[in-house]
Design a protein around this motif. Structure first.
Motif, PDB file in Angstrom:
ATOM      1  N   UNK A   1     126.078  -4.607  58.153  1.00  0.00           N
ATOM      2  CA  UNK A   1     127.279  -4.712  58.986  1.00  0.00           C
ATOM      3  C   UNK A   1     126.941  -4.492  60.448  1.00  0.00           C
ATOM      4  N   UNK A   2     126.138  -3.442  60.717  1.00  0.00           N
ATOM      5  CA  UNK A   2     125.724  -3.160  62.096  1.00  0.00           C
ATOM      6  C   UNK A   2     124.958  -4.328  62.696  1.00  0.00           C
ATOM      7  N   UNK A   3     123.990  -4.844  61.939  1.00  0.00           N
ATOM      8  CA  UNK A   3     123.163  -5.940  62.442  1.00  0.00           C
ATOM      9  C   UNK A   3     124.024  -7.137  62.804  1.00  0.00           C
ATOM     10  N   UNK A   4     124.957  -7.475  61.909  1.00  0.00           N
ATOM     11  CA  UNK A   4     125.800  -8.642  62.163  1.00  0.00           C
ATOM     12  C   UNK A   4     126.688  -8.419  63.386  1.00  0.00           C
ATOM     13  N   UNK A   5     127.281  -7.221  63.458  1.00  0.00           N
ATOM     14  CA  UNK A   5     128.132  -6.921  64.618  1.00  0.00           C
ATOM     15  C   UNK A   5     127.327  -7.043  65.911  1.00  0.00           C
ATOM     16  N   UNK A   6     126.162  -6.372  65.914  1.00  0.00           N
ATOM     17  CA  UNK A   6     125.323  -6.388  67.119  1.00  0.00           C
ATOM     18  C   UNK A   6     124.954  -7.831  67.480  1.00  0.00           C
ATOM     19  N   UNK A   7     124.524  -8.614  66.462  1.00  0.00           N
ATOM     20  CA  UNK A   7     124.073  -9.977  66.743  1.00  0.00           C
ATOM     21  C   UNK A   7     125.212 -10.829  67.301  1.00  0.00           C
ATOM     22  N   UNK A   8     126.379 -10.740  66.665  1.00  0.00           N
ATOM     23  CA  UNK A   8     127.509 -11.581  67.092  1.00  0.00           C
ATOM     24  C   UNK A   8     127.968 -11.201  68.502  1.00  0.00           C
ATOM     25  N   UNK A   9     128.129  -9.891  68.734  1.00  0.00           N
ATOM     26  CA  UNK A   9     128.621  -9.454  70.043  1.00  0.00           C
ATOM     27  C   UNK A   9     127.594  -9.760  71.133  1.00  0.00           C
ATOM     28  N   UNK A  10     126.326  -9.419  70.866  1.00  0.00           N
ATOM     29  CA  UNK A  10     125.299  -9.647  71.882  1.00  0.00           C
ATOM     30  C   UNK A  10     125.168 -11.144  72.181  1.00  0.00           C
ATOM     31  N   UNK A  11     125.136 -11.963  71.126  1.00  0.00           N
ATOM     32  CA  UNK A  11     124.970 -13.405  71.336  1.00  0.00           C
ATOM     33  C   UNK A  11     126.139 -13.972  72.134  1.00  0.00           C
ATOM     34  N   UNK A  12     127.347 -13.535  71.801  1.00  0.00           N
ATOM     35  CA  UNK A  12     128.522 -14.054  72.504  1.00  0.00           C
ATOM     36  C   UNK A  12     128.486 -13.664  73.980  1.00  0.00           C
ATOM     37  N   UNK A  13     128.203 -12.377  74.231  1.00  0.00           N
ATOM     38  CA  UNK A  13     128.199 -11.933  75.627  1.00  0.00           C
ATOM     39  C   UNK A  13     127.052 -12.567  76.418  1.00  0.00           C
ATOM     40  N   UNK A  14     125.876 -12.645  75.806  1.00  0.00           N
ATOM     41  CA  UNK A  14     124.751 -13.253  76.526  1.00  0.00           C
ATOM     42  C   UNK A  14     125.062 -14.713  76.844  1.00  0.00           C
ATOM     43  N   UNK A  15     125.666 -15.426  75.898  1.00  0.00           N
ATOM     44  CA  UNK A  15     125.987 -16.831  76.134  1.00  0.00           C
ATOM     45  C   UNK A  15     126.980 -16.967  77.292  1.00  0.00           C
ATOM     46  N   UNK A  16     127.980 -16.095  77.306  1.00  0.00           N
ATOM     47  CA  UNK A  16     128.979 -16.175  78.373  1.00  0.00           C
ATOM     48  C   UNK A  16     128.360 -15.834  79.727  1.00  0.00           C
ATOM     49  N   UNK A  17     127.675 -14.676  79.781  1.00  0.00           N
ATOM     50  CA  UNK A  17     127.096 -14.261  81.064  1.00  0.00           C
ATOM     51  C   UNK A  17     125.998 -15.235  81.493  1.00  0.00           C
ATOM     52  N   UNK A  18     125.138 -15.607  80.536  1.00  0.00           N
ATOM     53  CA  UNK A  18     124.066 -16.552  80.856  1.00  0.00           C
ATOM     54  C   UNK A  18     124.631 -17.888  81.315  1.00  0.00           C
ATOM     55  N   UNK A  19     125.702 -18.332  80.658  1.00  0.00           N
ATOM     56  CA  UNK A  19     126.335 -19.592  81.056  1.00  0.00           C
ATOM     57  C   UNK A  19     126.868 -19.509  82.477  1.00  0.00           C
ATOM     58  N   UNK A  20     127.519 -18.396  82.795  1.00  0.00           N
ATOM     59  CA  UNK A  20     128.060 -18.225  84.147  1.00  0.00           C
ATOM     60  C   UNK A  20     126.940 -18.168  85.178  1.00  0.00           C
ATOM     61  N   UNK A  21     125.886 -17.395  84.857  1.00  0.00           N
ATOM     62  CA  UNK A  21     124.761 -17.280  85.785  1.00  0.00           C
ATOM     63  C   UNK A  21     124.161 -18.654  86.040  1.00  0.00           C
TER      64      UNK A  21
END
Lengths: 559, 356
Positions: free
Chosen positions: A355-375
Motif C-alpha cells: 500500500x505504501x509503495x503504491x501510494x508513494x509511486x502514484x503521488x510522486x509520479x503525479x507531482x513530478x509529472x506536473x512540476x516537470x511539465x510546468x518546468x
C-alpha cells in the motif's frame, strides 16, 4: 508570478536540502540548526587512508560498470540493428525486458547463483572444479552486474542512432575503397560517437550515485563506494551514532564532481541537438551478412539473455517456491510450494508496504509529472524571465545520490519539526522522490514539448484563444499521452527505488523495497525471493499497462 | 485597414543581438492582397508575426482598422486582435477532427452551436473539404491540411488574414493550383490578406502590391508590374528575375527620357535619372534583349551568339556585343547557333534606370 511560484517549489525541493547538506558539513554536531562552525568534519572525512581507497573504489566501480554497459550495449545494438542474425525481434525484446527488473533483484539473483559457499552454480560445478568459480561479492562481480543492469538504458540510446544512420554514408566509404573495418572505424564510429558519449556520461553519473548493487554485493564484503559508505556512516557507524557532519562533508566532494559531469552532459546534449541526423528521407539500413557466423552470434546473444535475465530471474522464482534454499534437482522438485507467496499476503507488513509503495509511486509520479511539465513548458516554450534559473535548479538533483537526498531530507524535516511533521512517514519518501526524479521528469517532458511545434500553440492564439485556453485545449491534450510516459517512468522508478527509502525509513513507512532489503539482510532468502517476484510483477505490469495505453492512444490519433 | 509605422525589433541572446526589423512602415488598404517578399532572414515573417502579436517589437506602431494594437511596447494580445492566420507548418491540431479544428475559433468567440455548425460547414465547403469534416486531421494529405488551416482562418470572418508561407510545403503542381484558389477566395470573401513568401513568382502572380524586404528593411514597394519593369533598386531587379547591369554615364535629358552612354554605345531610355549624379547603373532583362537577322533589325547592334541553351519553351542565348556579354531569351521562332552573327536591339522603354 508563475515564475515565482515555480521558483518557490523548486527552492523547497532542491535548494533547502542542498543548503542543509552544506551547512551540516560545517557544524560541529553535524546538525544544520546547531551552533558553531568548523572544518573538522572535512578533516575527518578526507584526512584518512580510507578516504583514498573509497575514492578509488568509487571511480573504479563507476568507470568499470559504465565501460561494461556501453560496450555491451554497442555490440548488442550493432548486431541487432545492422546484421542478419536470426531472431532479432525476439532478442530485442529480451534485451529490453530487464528495464522492468529492479537492479537489486539482479544482484540478489546473482548472489544466489554465485555465492562462494552455496551459490547454485558453484554447487553444481563443485564436483568438477576445485574451489568456487564465481564470487559476486567482489569489485569485479559488482562491476559486471551493475554493468549488465545498465545495458538496456545504454541500448535505448545507442540503437536508434545505429538504426537511423543513412546507409549511403557507409556505402560512400565502401566505394572509396574502404574495407569493412575501415568503414566501421572511420565512418560508423565517428557518426555514433555523440550517442555513445551521451550514453556513457548518463550511465557514469548513475554509477556514481547508485546504491542497490554495491549495497547488496559490496557491503557484506566491506567494499565501499560513496553511496554505501554514506549509508554505513549513517546507520552502522563504529561509534553507533550517525556521523552527520562527516557524511555531509564527504557528500560535498562528490556533489562537485557530479555537478561537473552533469554540466558536461548538458553541454554535450545541447550541441548534439544542433546536428539533426534524422532526416525525413526513408531508407533501409545496410544489413551486414554474417553468413555461417550467424548461428554462433545468435548463440552468444542467447548466452547474454541467459546471464542478464533468465538465470537471475529463474533462481529468484525457484527460491520463492521453496521452504528453504536448495539447488534445483529432481528431489527438490517435490518440495515446491506456494507457502511463501501465500504467507506474504497474510502478513500485515507486506500488505502495508505494498500500500505504501503504491501510494508513494502514484503521488510522486503525479507531482513530478506536473512540476516537470510546468518546468519544461517554461524552459522550452515560454519567454518568461528567470527560466534559465528554473532550468538549472531542476537539473541539480541529477547529481545528488539517493542516499544523500535521504540524509538531506532528514536534516530538513528534523529542522522543520512540527511545522511539516512528515519525518518517519511515507510523505518524506515522496518528498525525496520529488527531488530525485524532478530532473528526469523535466527532461523527459521537455523532449515532449520540443516535439510540439510552436505554431500549433500560436494558431490557437490567432484563433482567439487566451494563453490559458490554449494550454488547456491544445497543448495539454497533445502532450498528454507522452506525459503519461513520464508518469509511468517515475512511478516504476519510485516502486523500485531502495536507497532513499532506506535512509528515510521510520516506524511505519516501509515500502516493498525496504521490506525486501530487511528480509535479505535478515537472511530470509525464500521470503526475499517471493517479495522480489511480486516487485517485478508490479513494475512490469506498470510498463505493460503503459504499452497498452500508448498503443490505444496512437490508434485513436490515427483513426 | 492596416498601418505599420517605424517598427523596430532587436533579438537579443546573451551578448549577441540581431536587428530583425529596422524601421519598417507600410500601409495596406481594405481588400488588398499585400505580399511581404524577400530572402530568408529579411524580417518578413517577423513583421507578419508582429502584426499578429506573436512577436513584440521594441518600438513603433501597428493599427488594424484604425484601432492601435501595438505602440512602443504596449501590446494588445494576439487573441484580442481582429486577425486570422495561416501558418507555414499548417499547425492543424492533431487531436481534433477537421470540423473541430475549424470550429475552434468560433468556440473561442462564443458563437452559438447552431450558427457554429453552419459556419463550419460553409468554411469547409469553401475549401472543398466538406466530406472530410469528421476525419482526424492527421489522416489528411499535406494539401488537405493546408485547406483545413485555411478554413480555420476563414471561418472567423476576420478583417485581416495573415498568411506565413502557406504554400511552401506543397509540391509544385498543388502550389500552382492553390495560388489561383487562394487569390479567388480572398476576392470572393472580400478580406484583406497579408502574405509572406520568398518565392517571387508567387508574390507577382497573386498580389495587388508587393513589399520587398532585405535585412530588416523595406527596400521597395509597388504593384508587381512596376516592381518588375521599373525597379528603382538593383536588389529588386535581381530578386524579381534575371537582369544584366551596365555602368552608364548620364549624357543629357531628352523629351522621352534620359540618354546615357554605355559600353553598348548611346542608350536612350524613357525614364529620368535619379538626382544629379552622372554615374548611373542601367539594367535590362534577358527577355527584352531582342535578337534578329540583319533584315529584321537593320538598326540593331552587331552581335555574336556565344552559346545557346534550348529548354523547349524558351531559348537562352548568350550574346556578345563588342566587349559586353549579356544573356538574351527568345522564342523558338528562329534558331541561331553559337558563332552566328546577328543583330540585337533593346527598346528604349525596356531600359531600367536604377537609383543605386
Amino acid at each position: 508570478m508563475p515564475t515565482l511560484a515555480l521558483g518557490a517549489i523548486l527552492a523547497y525541493l532542491v535548494v533547502a536540502p542542498l543548503a542543509a547538506l552544506i551547512i551540516s558539513s560545517l557544524r560541529p554536531t553535524g546538525f544544520p540548526l546547531d551552533d558553531g562552525w568548523t572544518l573538522g568534519n572535512y578533516a575527518k572525512a578526507y584526512g584518512n587512508v580510507e578516504f583514498l581507497s573509497l575514492l578509488s573504489n568509487t571511480v573504479v566501480f563507476a568507470v568499470g560498470a559504465t565501460a561494461v554497459a556501453v560496450s555491451t550495449a554497442l555490440l548488442l545494438a550493432w548486431v541487432l540493428e545492422r546484421t542478419d542474425v536470426p531472431g532479432r525481434v525476439l532478442f530485442r525484446i529480451m534485451v529490453l525486458i530487464p528495464i522492468a527488473i529492479p537492479p537489486l533483484l539482479l544482484a540478489l539473483g546473482w548472489a544466489l547463483l554465485g555465492n562462494p559457499r552455496n551459490g547454485l552454480i558453484n554447487q553444481m560445478l563443485r564436483p568438477f572444479i576445485d574451489g568456487p568459480l564465481l564470487n559476486p561479492y567482489t569489485m569485479t562481480g559488482m562491476i559486471l552486474i551493475q554493468g549488465l543492469s545498465l545495458v538496456p538504458t545504454a541500448f535505448l540510446i545507442i540503437a536508434p542512432t545505429l538504426r537511423n544512420l543513412d546507409p549511403s554514408l557507409e556505402e560512400a566509404a565502401r566505394t572509396c575503397g574502404a574495407g569493412f573495418l575501415k568503414t566501421v572505424t572511420r565512418t560508423v564510429l565517428p557518426m555514433i560517437a555523440p550517442a555513445l558519449a551521451t550514453a556513457g556520461i548518463i550511465i557514469l553519473i548513475a554509477c556514481f550515485v547508485l546504491f542497490d548493487i554495491p549495497g547488496a554485493l559490496g557491503m557484506p564484503s566491506r567494499i565501499y563506494v560513496l553511496s554505501t559508505r554514506v549509508f554505513y556512516l549513517m546507520n552502522n557507524s563504529p561509534t553507533g551514532a550517525p556521523l552527520y557532519g562527516e557524511v555531509s562533508a564527504l557528500a560535498m566532494l562528490f556533489l562537485v564532481m557530479l555537478l561537473a559531469m552533469g554540466w558536461a552532459y548538458r553541454r554535450m546534449t545541447a550541441q548534439s541537438r544542433r546536428f539533426v541526423t534524422v532526416t525525413g528521407k526513408a531508407f533501409r539500413p545496410r544489413m551486414y551478412r554474417l553468413g555461417p557466423w550467424k548461428w554462433a552470434v545468435a548463440g552468444l546473444l542467447g548466452l547474454y539473455v541467459l546471464v542478464a535475465l533468465l538465470l537471475p530471474l529463474g533462481v529468484l522464482a525457484w527460491m520463492s517456491l521453496l521452504p528453504y534454499p536448495t539447488a534445483p534437482t529432481m528431489d527438490s522438485l517435490s518440495l515446491l510450494t506456494l507457502e511463501n507467496h501465500a504467507g506474504l499476503f497474510e502478513s500485515d507488513a507486506f500488505v502495508g508496504s505494498v500500500g505504501n509503495s503504491l501510494t508513494v509511486a502514484v503521488v510522486a509520479a503525479t507531482l513530478v509529472t506536473i512540476i516537470g511539465g510546468l518546468v519544461s513548458w517554461m524552459v522550452v516554450r515560454s519567454r518568461l524571465p528567470g527560466r534559465a534559473v528554473i532550468d538549472n535548479l531542476a537539473f541539480i538533483p541529477l547529481a545528488i545520490p539517493g542516499v544523500m537526498i535521504g540524509v538531506a531530507l532528514i536534516y530538513v524535516y528534523l529542522a522543520l519539526g512540527s511545522a511539516v511533521p512528515i519525518y518517519g512517514t511515507i510523505w518524506i519518501i515522496v518528498a525525496g522522490y520529488l527531488t530525485q526524479y524532478l530532473p528526469y521528469g523535466a527532461r523527459l517532458a521537455g523532449n515532449v514539448m520540443l516535439q510540439v511545434h510552436n505554431e500549433l500553440e500560436e494558431a490557437g492564439r490567432t484563433s482567439g484563444g487566451s494563453p490559458a485556453k490554449v494550454m488547456l485545449r491544445i497543448t495539454l491534450p497533445i502532450v498528454l499521452p507522452a506525459l503519461l510516459g513520464v508518469w509511468v517512468w517515475v512511478a516504476s522508478h519510485s516502486l523500485r527505488e531502495l536507497s532513499t527509502a532506506l535512509m528515510l525509513q521510520g516506524y511505519d513507512n516501509s515500502v516493498v523495497t525496504t521490506l525486501l532489503w530487511d528480509a535479505w539482510a535478515g537472511g530470509d532468502v525464500t521470503r526475499s525471493a517471493a517479495i522480489g517476484i511480486w516487485l517485478i510483477v508490479g513494475t512490469s505490469s506498470l510498463l505493460l499497462l503503459w504499452q497498452l495505453v500508448s498503443r490505444l492512444t496512437t490508434r485513436t490519433a490515427t483513426n | 485597414m492596416l498601418e505599420v509605422n517605424d517598427l523596430q525589433l532587436t533579438y537579443r541572446l546573451g551578448s549577441l543581438s540581431h536587428h530583425a526589423l529596422k524601421g519598417v512602415s507600410l500601409s495596406v488598404g481594405r481588400g488588398e492582397f499585400f505580399t511581404l517578399l524577400g530572402p530568408s532572414g529579411c524580417g518578413k515573417t517577423t513583421c507578419l508575426r508582429s502584426i499578429a502579436g506573436l512577436e513584440n517589437p521594441d518600438t513603433g506602431r501597428i493599427a488594424i482598422q484604425g484601432a492601435t494594437v501595438f505602440k512602443d511596447g504596449a501590446s494588445v494580445p494576439t487573441e484580442k486582435r481582429d486577425i486570422a492566420m495561416v501558418f507555414q507548418s499548417y499547425a492543424v491540431w492533431p487531436h481534433m477532427t477537421v470540423a473541430q479544428n475549424v470550429a475552434f475559433p468560433l468556440e473561442m468567440a462564443r458563437v452559438g452551436r447552431a450558427e457554429r455548425d453552419e459556419r463550419v460547414r460553409k468554411a469547409l465547403a469553401m475549401v472543398g473539404l466538406e466530406p472530410y469534416a469528421d476525419r482526424s486531421a492527421t489522416m489528411l494529405s499535406g494539401g488537405q491540411q493546408q485547406r483545413v488551416a485555411l478554413a480555420r482562418a476563414l471561418v472567423k470572418n476576420a478583417k485581416l488574414i495573415l498568411l506565413d508561407e502557406p504554400l511552401s510545403n506543397l509540391d509544385a503542381k498543388l502550389r500552382d493550383q492553390m495560388r489561383v484558389e487562394l487569390r479567388e477566395l480572398q476576392q470572393r470573401i472580400d478580406t484583406t490578406a497579408i502574405y509572406v513568401t520568398h518565392d517571387q513568382d508567387e508574390a507577382m502572380s497573386m498580389s495587388d502590391r508587393v513589399a520587398l524586404m532585405r535585412a530588416g528593411e523595406l527596400i521597395e514597394l509597388g504593384n508587381p508590374a512596376d516592381l518588375y519593369l521599373r525597379p528603382r533598386h538593383r536588389f529588386t531587379a535581381e530578386f524579381l528575375g534575371q537582369a544584366t547591369f551596365l555602368p552608364a554615364r548620364f549624357e543629357r535629358d531628352e523629351e522621352r527620357g534620359a540618354v546615357f552612354s554605355t559600353t553598348l554605345g548611346t542608350v536612350v531610355t524613357t525614364q529620368r535619372r535619379y538626382g544629379e549624379a552622372s554615374a548611373h547603373t542601367l539594367a535590362v532583362r534577358p527577355e527584352h534583349v531582342h535578337i534578329g537577322t540583319a533584315d529584321e533589325l537593320p538598326d540593331g547592334l552587331d552581335a555574336t551568339i556565344v552559346s545557346r541553351l534550348f529548354s523547349g519553351r524558351m531559348l537562352e542565348y548568350v550574346v556578345r556585343i563588342g566587349e559586353t556579354v549579356l544573356p538574351a531569351h527568345a522564342t523558338s521562332r528562329l534558331l541561331f547557333s553559337a558563332g552566328d552573327r546577328v543583330k540585337v536591339s533593346i527598346a528604349a522603354e525596356n531600359w531600367i534606370v536604377l537609383e543605386d
